[in-house]
Design a protein around this motif. Structure first.
Motif, PDB file in Angstrom:
ATOM      1  N   MET A 157     -28.067   7.522   0.462  1.00  0.00           N
ATOM      2  CA  MET A 157     -29.341   7.800  -0.196  1.00  0.00           C
ATOM      3  C   MET A 157     -29.218   7.835  -1.711  1.00  0.00           C
ATOM      4  SD  MET A 157     -31.853  11.134   0.263  1.00  0.00           S
ATOM      5  CE  MET A 157     -31.935  10.878   2.037  1.00  0.00           C
ATOM      6  N   TYR A 158     -28.240   8.560  -2.224  1.00  0.00           N
ATOM      7  CA  TYR A 158     -28.134   8.766  -3.663  1.00  0.00           C
ATOM      8  C   TYR A 158     -27.230   7.755  -4.361  1.00  0.00           C
ATOM      9  CZ  TYR A 158     -30.272  13.325  -2.704  1.00  0.00           C
ATOM     10  OH  TYR A 158     -31.121  14.331  -2.315  1.00  0.00           O
ATOM     11  N   GLY A 159     -26.269   7.195  -3.632  1.00  0.00           N
ATOM     12  CA  GLY A 159     -25.392   6.206  -4.244  1.00  0.00           C
ATOM     13  C   GLY A 159     -25.778   4.789  -3.877  1.00  0.00           C
ATOM     14  N   GLU A 160     -26.629   4.657  -2.852  1.00  0.00           N
ATOM     15  CA  GLU A 160     -27.021   3.341  -2.327  1.00  0.00           C
ATOM     16  C   GLU A 160     -25.786   2.482  -2.042  1.00  0.00           C
ATOM     17  OE1 GLU A 160     -31.351   2.479  -4.063  1.00  0.00           O
ATOM     18  OE2 GLU A 160     -29.875   2.717  -5.664  1.00  0.00           O
ATOM     19  N   VAL A 161     -24.770   3.159  -1.471  1.00  0.00           N
ATOM     20  CA  VAL A 161     -23.519   2.514  -1.101  1.00  0.00           C
ATOM     21  C   VAL A 161     -23.728   1.762   0.210  1.00  0.00           C
ATOM     22  CG1 VAL A 161     -21.104   2.912  -0.466  1.00  0.00           C
ATOM     23  CG2 VAL A 161     -22.164   4.301  -2.255  1.00  0.00           C
ATOM     24  N   THR A 162     -23.343   0.480   0.251  1.00  0.00           N
ATOM     25  CA  THR A 162     -23.621  -0.345   1.436  1.00  0.00           C
ATOM     26  C   THR A 162     -22.791   0.073   2.647  1.00  0.00           C
ATOM     27  OG1 THR A 162     -22.039  -1.988   0.607  1.00  0.00           O
ATOM     28  CG2 THR A 162     -24.376  -2.335   0.099  1.00  0.00           C
ATOM     29  N   ASN A 163     -21.571   0.538   2.424  1.00  0.00           N
ATOM     30  CA  ASN A 163     -20.726   0.954   3.547  1.00  0.00           C
ATOM     31  C   ASN A 163     -20.608   2.481   3.600  1.00  0.00           C
ATOM     32  OD1 ASN A 163     -19.116   1.315   1.299  1.00  0.00           O
ATOM     33  ND2 ASN A 163     -17.280   0.377   2.174  1.00  0.00           N
ATOM     34  N   ALA A 164     -21.745   3.154   3.429  1.00  0.00           N
ATOM     35  CA  ALA A 164     -21.758   4.617   3.325  1.00  0.00           C
ATOM     36  C   ALA A 164     -21.157   5.298   4.544  1.00  0.00           C
ATOM     37  CB  ALA A 164     -23.193   5.109   3.103  1.00  0.00           C
ATOM     38  N   ARG A 165     -21.401   4.757   5.729  1.00  0.00           N
ATOM     39  CA  ARG A 165     -20.870   5.380   6.945  1.00  0.00           C
ATOM     40  C   ARG A 165     -19.342   5.310   6.963  1.00  0.00           C
ATOM     41  NH1 ARG A 165     -23.373   6.583  11.653  1.00  0.00           N
ATOM     42  NH2 ARG A 165     -25.171   5.287  11.113  1.00  0.00           N
ATOM     43  N   THR A 166     -18.801   4.125   6.637  1.00  0.00           N
ATOM     44  CA  THR A 166     -17.342   3.956   6.581  1.00  0.00           C
ATOM     45  C   THR A 166     -16.737   4.831   5.496  1.00  0.00           C
ATOM     46  OG1 THR A 166     -17.568   1.670   7.329  1.00  0.00           O
ATOM     47  CG2 THR A 166     -15.484   2.269   6.275  1.00  0.00           C
ATOM     48  N   LEU A 167     -17.409   4.903   4.353  1.00  0.00           N
ATOM     49  CA  LEU A 167     -16.930   5.725   3.234  1.00  0.00           C
ATOM     50  C   LEU A 167     -16.850   7.191   3.644  1.00  0.00           C
ATOM     51  CD1 LEU A 167     -16.219   6.224   0.248  1.00  0.00           C
ATOM     52  CD2 LEU A 167     -18.685   6.240  -0.229  1.00  0.00           C
ATOM     53  N   ILE A 190     -10.393   6.784  -1.173  1.00  0.00           N
ATOM     54  CA  ILE A 190     -11.416   5.815  -0.760  1.00  0.00           C
ATOM     55  C   ILE A 190     -11.046   4.375  -1.111  1.00  0.00           C
ATOM     56  CG2 ILE A 190     -13.203   7.570  -0.960  1.00  0.00           C
ATOM     57  CD1 ILE A 190     -14.161   6.234  -3.530  1.00  0.00           C
ATOM     58  N   ALA A 191      -9.813   4.177  -1.586  1.00  0.00           N
ATOM     59  CA  ALA A 191      -9.365   2.821  -1.930  1.00  0.00           C
ATOM     60  C   ALA A 191      -9.525   1.835  -0.778  1.00  0.00           C
ATOM     61  CB  ALA A 191      -7.913   2.857  -2.420  1.00  0.00           C
ATOM     62  N   PRO A 192      -9.261   2.236   0.487  1.00  0.00           N
ATOM     63  CA  PRO A 192      -9.397   1.273   1.586  1.00  0.00           C
ATOM     64  C   PRO A 192     -10.805   0.705   1.767  1.00  0.00           C
ATOM     65  CG  PRO A 192      -8.119   3.180   2.287  1.00  0.00           C
ATOM     66  CD  PRO A 192      -8.690   3.514   0.963  1.00  0.00           C
ATOM     67  N   CYS A 193     -11.824   1.419   1.334  1.00  0.00           N
ATOM     68  CA  CYS A 193     -13.187   0.896   1.503  1.00  0.00           C
ATOM     69  C   CYS A 193     -13.847   0.530   0.177  1.00  0.00           C
ATOM     70  CB  CYS A 193     -14.061   1.878   2.288  1.00  0.00           C
ATOM     71  SG  CYS A 193     -14.046   3.566   1.710  1.00  0.00           S
ATOM     72  N   THR A 194     -13.052   0.448  -0.902  1.00  0.00           N
ATOM     73  CA  THR A 194     -13.568   0.030  -2.203  1.00  0.00           C
ATOM     74  C   THR A 194     -13.449  -1.484  -2.336  1.00  0.00           C
ATOM     75  OG1 THR A 194     -12.846   2.132  -3.190  1.00  0.00           O
ATOM     76  CG2 THR A 194     -13.316   0.311  -4.701  1.00  0.00           C
ATOM     77  N   LYS A 201     -18.209  -0.754 -10.216  1.00  0.00           N
ATOM     78  CA  LYS A 201     -19.583  -0.539  -9.745  1.00  0.00           C
ATOM     79  C   LYS A 201     -19.594   0.383  -8.530  1.00  0.00           C
ATOM     80  CE  LYS A 201     -23.730  -2.830  -8.027  1.00  0.00           C
ATOM     81  NZ  LYS A 201     -24.383  -4.104  -7.650  1.00  0.00           N
ATOM     82  N   TYR A 202     -18.664   0.161  -7.618  1.00  0.00           N
ATOM     83  CA  TYR A 202     -18.609   0.954  -6.384  1.00  0.00           C
ATOM     84  C   TYR A 202     -18.318   2.419  -6.695  1.00  0.00           C
ATOM     85  CZ  TYR A 202     -17.407   2.224  -1.571  1.00  0.00           C
ATOM     86  OH  TYR A 202     -17.369   2.801  -0.324  1.00  0.00           O
ATOM     87  N   LEU A 203     -17.307   2.650  -7.539  1.00  0.00           N
ATOM     88  CA  LEU A 203     -16.960   4.024  -7.892  1.00  0.00           C
ATOM     89  C   LEU A 203     -18.110   4.711  -8.633  1.00  0.00           C
ATOM     90  CD1 LEU A 203     -13.249   3.528  -9.002  1.00  0.00           C
ATOM     91  CD2 LEU A 203     -14.049   4.771  -6.982  1.00  0.00           C
ATOM     92  N   ALA A 204     -18.822   3.952  -9.470  1.00  0.00           N
ATOM     93  CA  ALA A 204     -19.970   4.517 -10.175  1.00  0.00           C
ATOM     94  C   ALA A 204     -21.039   4.969  -9.180  1.00  0.00           C
ATOM     95  CB  ALA A 204     -20.543   3.493 -11.147  1.00  0.00           C
ATOM     96  N   GLN A 205     -21.240   4.197  -8.116  1.00  0.00           N
ATOM     97  CA  GLN A 205     -22.222   4.569  -7.094  1.00  0.00           C
ATOM     98  C   GLN A 205     -21.791   5.833  -6.347  1.00  0.00           C
ATOM     99  OE1 GLN A 205     -22.108   0.464  -5.366  1.00  0.00           O
ATOM    100  NE2 GLN A 205     -24.321   0.740  -5.166  1.00  0.00           N
TER     101      GLN A 205
END
Length: 311
Positions: A157-167, A190-194, A201-205
């Motif tokens: 919701m807040y990061g709009e991360v596409t793989n939020a469940r895996t993260l 979280i390197a494995p799912c970055t 961009k991913y870490l910023a999210q």
């Protein structure tokens, strides 16, 4: 406006400074509120325009309060509070109504550039991210204590991360072995799912999601916006600058519809409740020249509205 304004202070470089000042339609005898003092860049320039007027600036950060001391003068009052307490604090200071409100949302340059505050992915430091250092919950607490479902919710919701469940699952698995309390530890976990090539961009999210949750930013923004119609005089200006789509969507909807979600409400007689007249059909954005000097300006969107006379 022909006046030339400096671009920054040592503490914080304000974005779209000229545009914000123009939008407030400042009067020398006016009463104004800067609900996000930060480094005081906008507040300092507002004060330059006031003679018998007054500026009230809000911030919950002790560092900002210390910075505000340099602006001490009869026309200035610093209020150490969250802007969700806008109406109550202004009433306490006998400062109602006001002629204009400025909100520069997001994190100040100083907060980003101070490693021990934990806002930036550029440094190692504690997973903190509290805008009010006296608040109890830190980003480390969220990473350590939230359930997998709760982490999934905020990352999505807040990061709009596409793989939020895996993260979320990755964070929960990593913390079983060792507590995650620093920026470096979180990045490693979280390197494995970055995604490769999109690390920044991913870490910023991810950091945005944690920061918003720590500071209850969406809830505070909605509470503040709902109070603006009671705080402003009819014809007063509301000027809001946001830096990501979640904030901008709330601001856009409230200014246009008087609510954050759904369509404009009508009463039994078909009358709509829309307190503001929107003055910006599209948000104002920074010039290419400003973006070249200040990368934070790239995502900024400025919206301007005026409280209706009959609201």
């Amino acid at each position: 406006m022909s006046t030339s304004y400096p671009n920054d202070t040592a503490y914080h470089r304000p974005v779209m400074l000229r545009e914000c000042l123009d939008a407030l339609d400042l009067r020398p005898d006016g009463r104004y509120v800067d609900v996000t003092f930060g480094g005081g860049g906008h507040s300092a320039r507002i004060l330059e325009h006031l003679t018998t007027g007054h500026l009230y600036s809000f911030d919950q950060d002790a560092d900002a309060e210390a910075e505000a001391a340099r602006l001490a003068r009869p026309q200035f009052t610093f209020i150490r509070a969250n802007f969700r307490d806008l109406h109550a604090e202004l009433a306490r200071h006998g400062a109602l109504p006001v002629d204009g409100i400025l909100a520069d949302l997001g994190v100040s340059s100083h907060q980003f550039d101070t490693p021990e505050r934990g806002f930036s992915t550029r440094f190692d430091g504690p997973l903190d991210m509290r805008m009010n250092p006296e608040a109890s919950q830190t980003a480390a607490d969220i990473v350590q204590d939230y359930s997998e479902a709760e982490l999934h919710r905020i990352f999505g919701m807040y990061g709009e991360v596409t793989n939020a469940r895996t993260l979320a699952a990755t964070v929960v698995a990593a913390r079983r072995g060792k507590a995650i309390t620093t920026i470096a530890e979180l990045k490693k976990a979280i390197a494995p799912c970055t995604p490769r090539g999109k690390e920044n961009k991913y870490l910023a999210q991810v950091f945005q999601a944690l920061r918003i949750e720590v500071n209850e930013e969406m809830e505070a923004l909605q509470e503040m916006l709902l109070q603006t119609a009671q705080v402003l005089r009819p014809g007063g200006r509301l000027v809001v600058m946001s830096y990501h789509s979640l904030e901008d969507r709330l601001v856009k909807n409230y200014l246009a519809k008087g609510k954050f979600f759904g369509e404009v409400e009508k009463d039994l007689f078909g009358n709509t409740h829309q307190p503001f007249t929107v003055l910006t059909r599209k948000p104002v954005e920074a010039t290419a020249a400003e973006i070249a000097e200040n990368s934070r300006a790239r995502s900024a969107k400025l919206r301007i509205a005026e409280l209706k006379i009959n609201s």
